[in-house]
Design an enzyme around this catalytic site. Structure first.
Site, PDB file in Angstrom:
ATOM      1  N   ASP A   1      43.527  57.699  68.057  1.00  0.00           N
ATOM      2  CA  ASP A   1      43.608  56.895  66.829  1.00  0.00           C
ATOM      3  C   ASP A   1      42.272  56.824  66.094  1.00  0.00           C
ATOM      4  O   ASP A   1      42.217  56.937  64.872  1.00  0.00           O
ATOM      5  CB  ASP A   1      44.064  55.474  67.147  1.00  0.00           C
ATOM      6  CG  ASP A   1      45.577  55.342  67.257  1.00  0.00           C
ATOM      7  OD1 ASP A   1      46.295  56.179  66.682  1.00  0.00           O
ATOM      8  OD2 ASP A   1      46.033  54.399  67.916  1.00  0.00           O
TER       9      ASP A   1
ATOM     10  N   SER B   1      59.848  56.439  62.562  1.00  0.00           N
ATOM     11  CA  SER B   1      58.664  57.241  62.851  1.00  0.00           C
ATOM     12  C   SER B   1      58.846  58.691  62.415  1.00  0.00           C
ATOM     13  O   SER B   1      59.904  59.299  62.611  1.00  0.00           O
ATOM     14  CB  SER B   1      58.343  57.199  64.344  1.00  0.00           C
ATOM     15  OG  SER B   1      57.279  58.099  64.648  1.00  0.00           O
TER      16      SER B   1
ATOM     17  N   GLY C   1      48.177  55.140  55.183  1.00  0.00           N
ATOM     18  CA  GLY C   1      48.100  55.476  56.601  1.00  0.00           C
ATOM     19  C   GLY C   1      48.520  56.893  56.946  1.00  0.00           C
ATOM     20  O   GLY C   1      48.507  57.265  58.118  1.00  0.00           O
TER      21      GLY C   1
ATOM     22  N   LYS D   1      49.962  49.670  73.091  1.00  0.00           N
ATOM     23  CA  LYS D   1      48.741  50.459  73.285  1.00  0.00           C
ATOM     24  C   LYS D   1      47.801  49.878  74.333  1.00  0.00           C
ATOM     25  O   LYS D   1      47.037  50.620  74.963  1.00  0.00           O
ATOM     26  CB  LYS D   1      48.002  50.616  71.947  1.00  0.00           C
ATOM     27  CG  LYS D   1      48.758  51.465  70.944  1.00  0.00           C
ATOM     28  CD  LYS D   1      47.989  51.649  69.648  1.00  0.00           C
ATOM     29  CE  LYS D   1      48.794  52.477  68.669  1.00  0.00           C
ATOM     30  NZ  LYS D   1      48.039  52.760  67.431  1.00  0.00           N
TER      31      LYS D   1
END
Length: 281
Positions: free
Chosen positions: A105, A16, A246, A69
Protein backbone atom coordinates in the site's frame (compact mmCIF):
# COMPACT_ATOMS: atom_id res chain seq x y z
CA UNK A 1 0.67 -22.72 -18.68
CA UNK A 2 1.44 -21.56 -15.13
CA UNK A 3 -1.63 -21.29 -12.89
CA UNK A 4 -2.32 -19.02 -9.92
CA UNK A 5 -5.22 -18.88 -7.46
CA UNK A 6 -5.48 -15.62 -5.51
CA UNK A 7 -8.13 -14.08 -3.26
CA UNK A 8 -9.15 -10.85 -1.58
CA UNK A 9 -10.24 -10.80 2.08
CA UNK A 10 -12.28 -7.85 3.30
CA UNK A 11 -15.73 -6.47 4.08
CA UNK A 12 -18.11 -5.16 1.42
CA UNK A 13 -15.68 -5.99 -1.39
CA UNK A 14 -18.26 -6.85 -4.04
CA UNK A 15 -17.45 -3.73 -6.11
CA UNK A 16 -13.68 -4.41 -6.00
CA UNK A 17 -11.86 -4.10 -9.31
CA UNK A 18 -8.88 -6.12 -8.12
CA UNK A 19 -10.07 -9.37 -9.80
CA UNK A 20 -10.24 -7.96 -13.34
CA UNK A 21 -7.10 -5.86 -12.81
CA UNK A 22 -5.06 -8.92 -11.88
CA UNK A 23 -6.70 -11.35 -14.28
CA UNK A 24 -6.40 -9.09 -17.31
CA UNK A 25 -2.71 -8.43 -16.63
CA UNK A 26 -2.19 -12.18 -16.28
CA UNK A 27 -3.58 -12.71 -19.79
CA UNK A 28 -0.69 -10.67 -21.19
CA UNK A 29 1.75 -12.99 -19.42
CA UNK A 30 0.10 -16.17 -20.65
CA UNK A 31 -0.96 -17.20 -17.15
CA UNK A 32 -4.05 -19.05 -15.97
CA UNK A 33 -4.96 -16.72 -13.09
CA UNK A 34 -8.10 -16.88 -10.96
CA UNK A 35 -8.87 -14.14 -8.43
CA UNK A 36 -11.67 -14.77 -5.92
CA UNK A 37 -13.47 -12.45 -3.50
CA UNK A 38 -13.63 -13.72 0.09
CA UNK A 39 -16.02 -11.24 1.68
CA UNK A 40 -16.18 -11.75 5.44
CA UNK A 41 -19.75 -10.43 5.41
CA UNK A 42 -20.85 -13.22 3.08
CA UNK A 43 -18.65 -16.25 3.68
CA UNK A 44 -18.54 -15.86 7.46
CA UNK A 45 -15.71 -16.97 9.70
CA UNK A 46 -12.91 -14.85 11.05
CA UNK A 47 -9.83 -13.67 9.21
CA UNK A 48 -7.66 -16.42 10.63
CA UNK A 49 -10.05 -19.11 9.43
CA UNK A 50 -10.08 -17.62 5.92
CA UNK A 51 -6.28 -17.58 5.80
CA UNK A 52 -6.12 -21.20 6.95
CA UNK A 53 -8.80 -22.24 4.45
CA UNK A 54 -7.10 -20.44 1.57
CA UNK A 55 -3.81 -22.16 2.37
CA UNK A 56 -5.55 -25.53 2.63
CA UNK A 57 -7.27 -25.09 -0.74
CA UNK A 58 -4.05 -24.27 -2.54
CA UNK A 59 -4.22 -20.49 -2.88
CA UNK A 60 -0.96 -18.87 -3.96
CA UNK A 61 -1.72 -15.65 -2.12
CA UNK A 62 -4.23 -13.16 -0.79
CA UNK A 63 -4.83 -9.47 -0.88
CA UNK A 64 -6.23 -8.02 2.34
CA UNK A 65 -8.35 -4.89 2.68
CA UNK A 66 -10.57 -3.07 5.22
CA UNK A 67 -11.06 -4.02 8.01
CA UNK A 68 -8.56 -6.89 8.06
CA UNK A 69 -5.12 -5.35 7.39
CA UNK A 70 -4.10 -5.42 11.02
CA UNK A 71 -6.35 -8.25 12.20
CA UNK A 72 -4.69 -10.71 9.80
CA UNK A 73 -1.20 -10.37 11.31
CA UNK A 74 -1.51 -12.91 14.17
CA UNK A 75 -2.36 -15.61 11.63
CA UNK A 76 0.78 -15.19 9.53
CA UNK A 77 4.13 -16.95 9.91
CA UNK A 78 6.34 -14.10 8.81
CA UNK A 79 6.21 -10.39 7.92
CA UNK A 80 8.24 -8.49 5.37
CA UNK A 81 10.23 -5.55 6.78
CA UNK A 82 7.63 -3.09 5.43
CA UNK A 83 4.68 -4.97 6.91
CA UNK A 84 6.43 -5.34 10.27
CA UNK A 85 7.33 -1.66 10.37
CA UNK A 86 3.83 -0.49 9.42
CA UNK A 87 1.90 -3.05 11.45
CA UNK A 88 -0.40 -3.64 8.49
CA UNK A 89 -0.62 -6.25 5.73
CA UNK A 90 -2.38 -5.98 2.39
CA UNK A 91 -0.71 -8.91 0.60
CA UNK A 92 -0.10 -12.46 1.80
CA UNK A 93 2.07 -14.90 -0.14
CA UNK A 94 1.88 -18.62 0.60
CA UNK A 95 5.40 -19.96 0.29
CA UNK A 96 5.35 -23.67 1.03
CA UNK A 97 4.24 -24.01 4.63
CA UNK A 98 4.64 -20.30 5.40
CA UNK A 99 2.18 -17.43 5.06
CA UNK A 100 4.21 -14.25 4.56
CA UNK A 101 2.64 -10.82 4.98
CA UNK A 102 3.69 -7.84 2.86
CA UNK A 103 2.61 -4.23 2.57
CA UNK A 104 2.41 -2.80 -0.96
CA UNK A 105 0.00 0.00 0.00
CA UNK A 106 2.61 2.55 1.02
CA UNK A 107 4.64 2.22 -2.19
CA UNK A 108 1.41 2.25 -4.20
CA UNK A 109 0.31 5.53 -2.62
CA UNK A 110 3.78 7.07 -3.00
CA UNK A 111 3.85 6.31 -6.73
CA UNK A 112 0.30 7.58 -7.21
CA UNK A 113 1.02 10.82 -5.31
CA UNK A 114 4.25 11.46 -7.23
CA UNK A 115 2.39 10.97 -10.49
CA UNK A 116 -0.85 12.82 -9.68
CA UNK A 117 0.33 15.69 -7.42
CA UNK A 118 4.01 15.97 -8.32
CA UNK A 119 4.63 19.51 -7.08
CA UNK A 120 2.09 19.72 -4.27
CA UNK A 121 3.34 21.47 -1.12
CA UNK A 122 3.72 19.12 1.84
CA UNK A 123 4.66 21.37 4.74
CA UNK A 124 1.49 20.65 6.75
CA UNK A 125 -0.79 17.72 5.93
CA UNK A 126 -3.92 16.60 7.73
CA UNK A 127 -4.73 12.91 7.45
CA UNK A 128 -8.09 11.39 8.32
CA UNK A 129 -7.74 7.77 9.42
CA UNK A 130 -5.18 5.88 11.48
CA UNK A 131 -5.96 2.29 10.47
CA UNK A 132 -3.93 -0.01 8.28
CA UNK A 133 -4.28 2.11 5.16
CA UNK A 134 -3.62 5.26 7.17
CA UNK A 135 -0.37 3.83 8.52
CA UNK A 136 0.80 3.11 4.96
CA UNK A 137 -0.20 6.52 3.58
CA UNK A 138 1.40 8.49 6.41
CA UNK A 139 4.59 6.47 6.06
CA UNK A 140 4.63 7.16 2.32
CA UNK A 141 4.19 10.92 2.74
CA UNK A 142 6.88 11.22 5.40
CA UNK A 143 9.23 9.05 3.35
CA UNK A 144 8.65 11.41 0.43
CA UNK A 145 9.65 14.38 2.56
CA UNK A 146 6.47 15.82 4.07
CA UNK A 147 7.40 18.16 6.92
CA UNK A 148 4.50 17.39 9.26
CA UNK A 149 1.42 15.19 9.31
CA UNK A 150 -1.41 15.54 11.79
CA UNK A 151 -3.48 12.36 12.06
CA UNK A 152 -7.13 12.57 13.07
CA UNK A 153 -9.24 9.51 13.88
CA UNK A 154 -12.60 9.03 15.54
CA UNK A 155 -11.03 6.31 17.70
CA UNK A 156 -9.21 8.28 20.44
CA UNK A 157 -6.54 5.58 20.85
CA UNK A 158 -5.59 4.91 17.24
CA UNK A 159 -4.20 8.29 16.19
CA UNK A 160 -1.81 8.62 19.17
CA UNK A 161 -0.61 5.06 18.62
CA UNK A 162 0.13 5.67 14.94
CA UNK A 163 1.80 9.04 15.43
CA UNK A 164 3.94 7.57 18.19
CA UNK A 165 5.24 4.98 15.75
CA UNK A 166 5.75 7.61 13.04
CA UNK A 167 7.59 9.94 15.41
CA UNK A 168 9.92 7.13 16.46
CA UNK A 169 10.65 6.41 12.80
CA UNK A 170 10.86 9.92 11.35
CA UNK A 171 11.41 12.30 14.27
CA UNK A 172 9.22 13.80 16.99
CA UNK A 173 8.29 16.96 15.11
CA UNK A 174 6.97 15.30 11.98
CA UNK A 175 3.89 13.46 13.25
CA UNK A 176 1.24 14.54 15.70
CA UNK A 177 -2.37 13.68 16.43
CA UNK A 178 -5.57 15.62 17.07
CA UNK A 179 -9.25 14.98 17.64
CA UNK A 180 -11.98 15.73 15.08
CA UNK A 181 -12.85 18.92 16.98
CA UNK A 182 -9.51 20.38 15.90
CA UNK A 183 -10.17 20.00 12.16
CA UNK A 184 -11.35 23.57 11.44
CA UNK A 185 -8.12 25.12 12.72
CA UNK A 186 -5.90 22.40 11.28
CA UNK A 187 -7.36 22.57 7.79
CA UNK A 188 -7.28 26.35 7.71
CA UNK A 189 -3.48 26.15 7.95
CA UNK A 190 -2.87 22.95 5.97
CA UNK A 191 -1.47 22.46 2.49
CA UNK A 192 -3.29 19.21 1.94
CA UNK A 193 -5.84 16.72 3.21
CA UNK A 194 -5.48 12.96 2.87
CA UNK A 195 -8.52 10.78 3.43
CA UNK A 196 -7.71 7.22 4.55
CA UNK A 197 -10.99 5.85 5.96
CA UNK A 198 -13.73 3.76 4.28
CA UNK A 199 -16.16 6.69 4.12
CA UNK A 200 -17.14 7.34 0.54
CA UNK A 201 -16.91 3.69 -0.54
CA UNK A 202 -19.95 2.11 -2.15
CA UNK A 203 -20.86 0.47 1.17
CA UNK A 204 -19.96 3.53 3.25
CA UNK A 205 -21.36 6.56 1.37
CA UNK A 206 -21.02 10.12 2.57
CA UNK A 207 -18.44 12.69 3.58
CA UNK A 208 -15.71 12.09 6.19
CA UNK A 209 -15.87 15.72 7.34
CA UNK A 210 -18.11 18.78 6.92
CA UNK A 211 -17.78 20.18 3.40
CA UNK A 212 -17.47 23.72 4.74
CA UNK A 213 -14.03 22.88 6.14
CA UNK A 214 -12.64 22.53 2.61
CA UNK A 215 -11.11 25.56 0.90
CA UNK A 216 -9.39 26.23 -2.45
CA UNK A 217 -5.93 26.37 -0.85
CA UNK A 218 -6.03 22.64 -0.08
CA UNK A 219 -5.07 19.74 -2.26
CA UNK A 220 -7.20 16.70 -1.41
CA UNK A 221 -6.19 13.04 -1.86
CA UNK A 222 -8.60 10.15 -1.33
CA UNK A 223 -7.60 6.48 -1.15
CA UNK A 224 -11.15 5.30 -2.00
CA UNK A 225 -11.35 4.23 -5.64
CA UNK A 226 -14.84 2.78 -5.96
CA UNK A 227 -16.28 5.23 -6.82
CA UNK A 228 -13.31 7.16 -8.22
CA UNK A 229 -15.12 10.44 -7.64
CA UNK A 230 -16.15 10.28 -4.01
CA UNK A 231 -18.36 12.94 -2.51
CA UNK A 232 -15.26 14.39 -0.85
CA UNK A 233 -13.44 14.79 -4.18
CA UNK A 234 -16.58 16.14 -5.86
CA UNK A 235 -16.94 18.86 -3.22
CA UNK A 236 -13.21 19.64 -3.32
CA UNK A 237 -13.13 19.97 -7.12
CA UNK A 238 -16.16 22.27 -7.01
CA UNK A 239 -14.09 24.59 -4.81
CA UNK A 240 -11.12 24.47 -7.18
CA UNK A 241 -8.93 22.16 -5.06
CA UNK A 242 -6.34 19.98 -6.74
CA UNK A 243 -7.39 16.40 -6.16
CA UNK A 244 -6.05 12.86 -6.35
CA UNK A 245 -8.39 9.89 -6.52
CA UNK A 246 -7.64 6.40 -5.25
CA UNK A 247 -7.21 4.80 -8.67
CA UNK A 248 -3.47 5.22 -8.85
CA UNK A 249 -2.92 3.72 -5.41
CA UNK A 250 -5.01 0.63 -6.16
CA UNK A 251 -3.17 0.05 -9.43
CA UNK A 252 0.35 0.55 -8.11
CA UNK A 253 -0.23 -1.60 -5.03
CA UNK A 254 -1.66 -4.24 -7.38
CA UNK A 255 1.47 -4.01 -9.54
CA UNK A 256 3.63 -4.88 -6.53
CA UNK A 257 1.23 -7.61 -5.35
CA UNK A 258 1.08 -9.21 -8.83
CA UNK A 259 4.89 -9.35 -8.87
CA UNK A 260 4.92 -11.01 -5.44
CA UNK A 261 2.28 -13.58 -6.43
CA UNK A 262 3.70 -14.54 -9.83
CA UNK A 263 7.35 -13.50 -10.02
CA UNK A 264 6.46 -11.77 -13.31
CA UNK A 265 6.99 -8.09 -14.03
CA UNK A 266 3.62 -6.38 -14.63
CA UNK A 267 3.11 -3.38 -16.90
CA UNK A 268 1.93 -0.49 -14.70
CA UNK A 269 0.86 1.70 -17.63
CA UNK A 270 -1.21 -1.12 -19.08
CA UNK A 271 -2.87 -1.71 -15.70
CA UNK A 272 -3.65 2.00 -15.33
CA UNK A 273 -5.26 1.97 -18.77
CA UNK A 274 -7.25 -1.11 -17.83
CA UNK A 275 -8.52 0.57 -14.66
CA UNK A 276 -9.72 3.51 -16.77
CA UNK A 277 -11.68 1.08 -18.97
CA UNK A 278 -13.14 -0.72 -15.96
CA UNK A 279 -14.44 2.39 -14.21
CA UNK A 280 -15.96 3.64 -17.48
CA UNK A 281 -18.23 0.61 -17.71
Amino acid sequence: MDSFLVGLIGSGIGPSLSPPLHEQEAVHHGLHYVYRLLDIDRVGGDVGELVRTARRFGYDGLNVTHPCKQAVIPYLDELSPDARMLGAVNTVVFDGERAIGHNTDWAGFAESFARGLPDAPTHRIVQLGAGGAGAAVAHALLTMGADQITVVDTDPARAPALTGELAARFGAGRARHAGPAGLPELLAEADGLVHATPTGMAHHPGMPLPAELLHPGLWVADIVYRPLETELLKQARALGCRTLDGGGMVVFQAVHAFRLFTGREPDAERMLAHLTDLVAV
